[in-house]
Design a protein around this motif. Structure first.
Motif, PDB file in Angstrom:
ATOM      1  N   GLU A 270       0.800  -1.165  -0.226  1.00 60.47           N
ATOM      2  CA  GLU A 270       0.075  -0.085   0.194  1.00 60.47           C
ATOM      3  C   GLU A 270       0.749   1.250   0.032  1.00 60.47           C
ATOM      4  O   GLU A 270       0.585   2.419  -0.659  1.00 60.47           O
ATOM      5  CB  GLU A 270      -0.924  -0.045   1.231  1.00 60.47           C
ATOM      6  N   ASN A 274       1.079   0.318  -4.626  1.00 59.61           N
ATOM      7  CA  ASN A 274       0.424  -0.489  -5.329  1.00 59.61           C
ATOM      8  C   ASN A 274      -1.226  -0.648  -4.866  1.00 59.61           C
ATOM      9  O   ASN A 274      -1.457  -0.951  -3.849  1.00 59.61           O
ATOM     10  CB  ASN A 274       1.211  -1.932  -5.080  1.00 59.61           C
ATOM     11  N   ARG A 275      -1.718  -0.519  -5.946  1.00 62.36           N
ATOM     12  CA  ARG A 275      -3.300  -0.700  -5.926  1.00 62.36           C
ATOM     13  C   ARG A 275      -3.888  -1.917  -6.410  1.00 62.36           C
ATOM     14  O   ARG A 275      -4.846  -2.129  -6.352  1.00 62.36           O
ATOM     15  CB  ARG A 275      -3.890   0.481  -6.417  1.00 62.36           C
ATOM     16  N   ASP A 276      -3.040  -2.802  -6.990  1.00 63.15           N
ATOM     17  CA  ASP A 276      -3.690  -3.929  -7.572  1.00 63.15           C
ATOM     18  C   ASP A 276      -3.801  -5.076  -6.607  1.00 63.15           C
ATOM     19  O   ASP A 276      -2.762  -5.501  -6.106  1.00 63.15           O
ATOM     20  CB  ASP A 276      -2.555  -4.572  -8.617  1.00 63.15           C
ATOM     21  N   ASN A 277      -5.228  -5.390  -6.569  1.00 61.73           N
ATOM     22  CA  ASN A 277      -5.363  -6.326  -5.412  1.00 61.73           C
ATOM     23  C   ASN A 277      -4.952  -7.905  -5.775  1.00 61.73           C
ATOM     24  O   ASN A 277      -4.516  -8.697  -4.843  1.00 61.73           O
ATOM     25  CB  ASN A 277      -6.661  -6.533  -5.062  1.00 61.73           C
ATOM     26  N   LYS A 278      -4.840  -8.169  -7.090  1.00 64.27           N
ATOM     27  CA  LYS A 278      -4.381  -9.345  -7.512  1.00 64.27           C
ATOM     28  C   LYS A 278      -2.644  -9.471  -7.015  1.00 64.27           C
ATOM     29  O   LYS A 278      -2.277 -10.635  -6.559  1.00 64.27           O
ATOM     30  CB  LYS A 278      -4.421  -9.630  -9.042  1.00 64.27           C
ATOM     31  N   LEU A 279      -2.056  -8.437  -7.308  1.00 66.51           N
ATOM     32  CA  LEU A 279      -0.417  -8.617  -6.964  1.00 66.51           C
ATOM     33  C   LEU A 279      -0.366  -8.542  -5.577  1.00 66.51           C
ATOM     34  O   LEU A 279       0.476  -9.233  -4.893  1.00 66.51           O
ATOM     35  CB  LEU A 279       0.071  -7.217  -7.703  1.00 66.51           C
ATOM     36  N   PRO A 289      -8.088 -12.526  -3.843  1.00 65.96           N
ATOM     37  CA  PRO A 289      -7.721 -11.295  -3.912  1.00 65.96           C
ATOM     38  C   PRO A 289      -8.993 -10.190  -3.342  1.00 65.96           C
ATOM     39  O   PRO A 289      -8.580  -9.121  -2.809  1.00 65.96           O
ATOM     40  CB  PRO A 289      -7.715 -10.895  -5.491  1.00 65.96           C
TER      41      PRO A 289
END
Length: 342
Positions: A270, A274-279, A289
């Motif tokens: 966070e 990074n805002r990509d829940n999958k990553l 996710p």
């Protein structure tokens, strides 16, 4: 092949697999003559087991020789390796050699390569406590095999309650099965208690799971939540409850470490934007996710530094317990320190 290697920390699943193997191989009337369980950590008993597996079957059925908790895949003398090389390729089809160990086989050793060449290898490792999706799937599959209908919320609560303890999961489901037969199953179906549930079958819900199941792991998760909320009194009460329920102190610490580790990974990603829940889910080893948002809400008011500072305290707690410190006093002291961080 009549040679088997079962390894992993899930001793309950290994025991069940061994029983299944016994039922497949042995004739009950001749079992005392054709079944041999020997310690697998001594050279002389390993050699005895190899001699037994080459002995013709007595009476009906087949022969099973079990070398329990063997250390063959961790260490093996040259002369014992030679004996294995001589014996394993010629084990009779009517004899079966079973090797079990809780330790992962060392794939670099010649003996491990030899055993894997001739053996059926099965892994029985415990699901990591932070992989909640796999734990939920395990509960769902086991409940289906035992014909215990549960709501989705009940499945999640049961997974939280027993964690990766397969033995407790089966015991709790057996208990829930008896409860279900007495309270929910129609009289005309009680003769077929383990028949698959239909769509109209009533399911056990959260309230019944909460009242019937010992929620040790759930309490450990609540303990982690109480710590980050700075609720010292609540956390100390949960510690007392867990110890009174005979929950192993090191298991409590393992659950806390897993939870704090997941929180820390999410918070660090966070803070790096990074805002990509999958990553984020992949980095935190979260199967679903969609759970990321829920976990983000739990730590919304925390900083990564708080979580980073907590991990060495948990490591010190684990070290103290392993050195033989008083469990309750040590846990209480460290829990107070952890609560003060938040």
């Amino acid at each position: 092949m009549p040679i088997y290697l079962y390894w992993g920390e899930d001793d309950f699943e290994i025991d069940r697999a061994v029983v299944q193997l016994q039922q497949q191989i042995l004739n009950p009337d001749w079992q005392q003559f054709n079944y041999h369980k020997l310690p697998g950590d001594r050279k002389e008993t390993i050699l005895e087991g190899l001699n037994q597996v080459m002995t013709p079957v007595f009476g009906m059925g087949e022969r099973l020789v079990w070398l329990a908790e063997t250390n063959l895949c961790q260490q093996c003398s040259d002369d014992l390796l030679i004996e294995l090389q001589r014996t394993l390729p010629v084990v009779p089809d009517t004899s079966h050699l079973l090797l079990t160990t809780s330790k992962k086989p060392d794939s670099r050793l010649k003996v491990t390569k030899l055993i894997k060449e001739y053996a059926q290898v099965k892994e029985f490792t415990l699901i990591p406590p932070w992989e909640t999706d796999r734990l939920i799937t395990k509960v769902k599959e086991t409940a289906q095999t035992k014909a215990v209908p549960l709501t989705s919320k009940a499945i999640e609560l049961l997974a939280d309650s027993v964690g990766n303890n397969t033995r407790q999961l089966c015991n709790e489901l057996d208990k829930l099965s008896l409860y279900y037969q007495d309270h929910h199953q129609p009289l005309d179906q009680k003769a077929t208690a383990y028949a698959p549930a239909s769509l109209s079958t009533p399911c056990l819900g959260e309230a019944e799971i909460a009242s019937l199941v010992i929620c040790n792991t759930q309490n450990s998760i609540k303990l982690a939540e109480a710590i980050i909320a700075g609720k010292t009194a609540t956390a100390l009460g949960l510690i007392s409850d867990l110890i009174n329920l005979n929950e192993p102190p090191l298991k409590i610490v393992a659950t806390l470490v897993a939870k704090f580790r997941t929180w820390l990974v999410i918070k660090l990603m966070e803070e790096t934007g990074n805002r990509d829940n999958k990553l984020i889910a992949e980095a935190a080893e979260i199967g679903n996710p969609f759970r990321v948002k829920y976990l983000q809400r739990e730590i919304a008011t925390l900083s990564s530094q708080q979580l980073i500072t907590a991990l060495p305290l948990l490591l010190d707690l684990e070290y103290s317990l392993k050195k033989g410190a008083n469990s309750l006093a040590t846990l209480q002291t460290k829990i107070i320190e952890l609560c003060c961080l938040f």
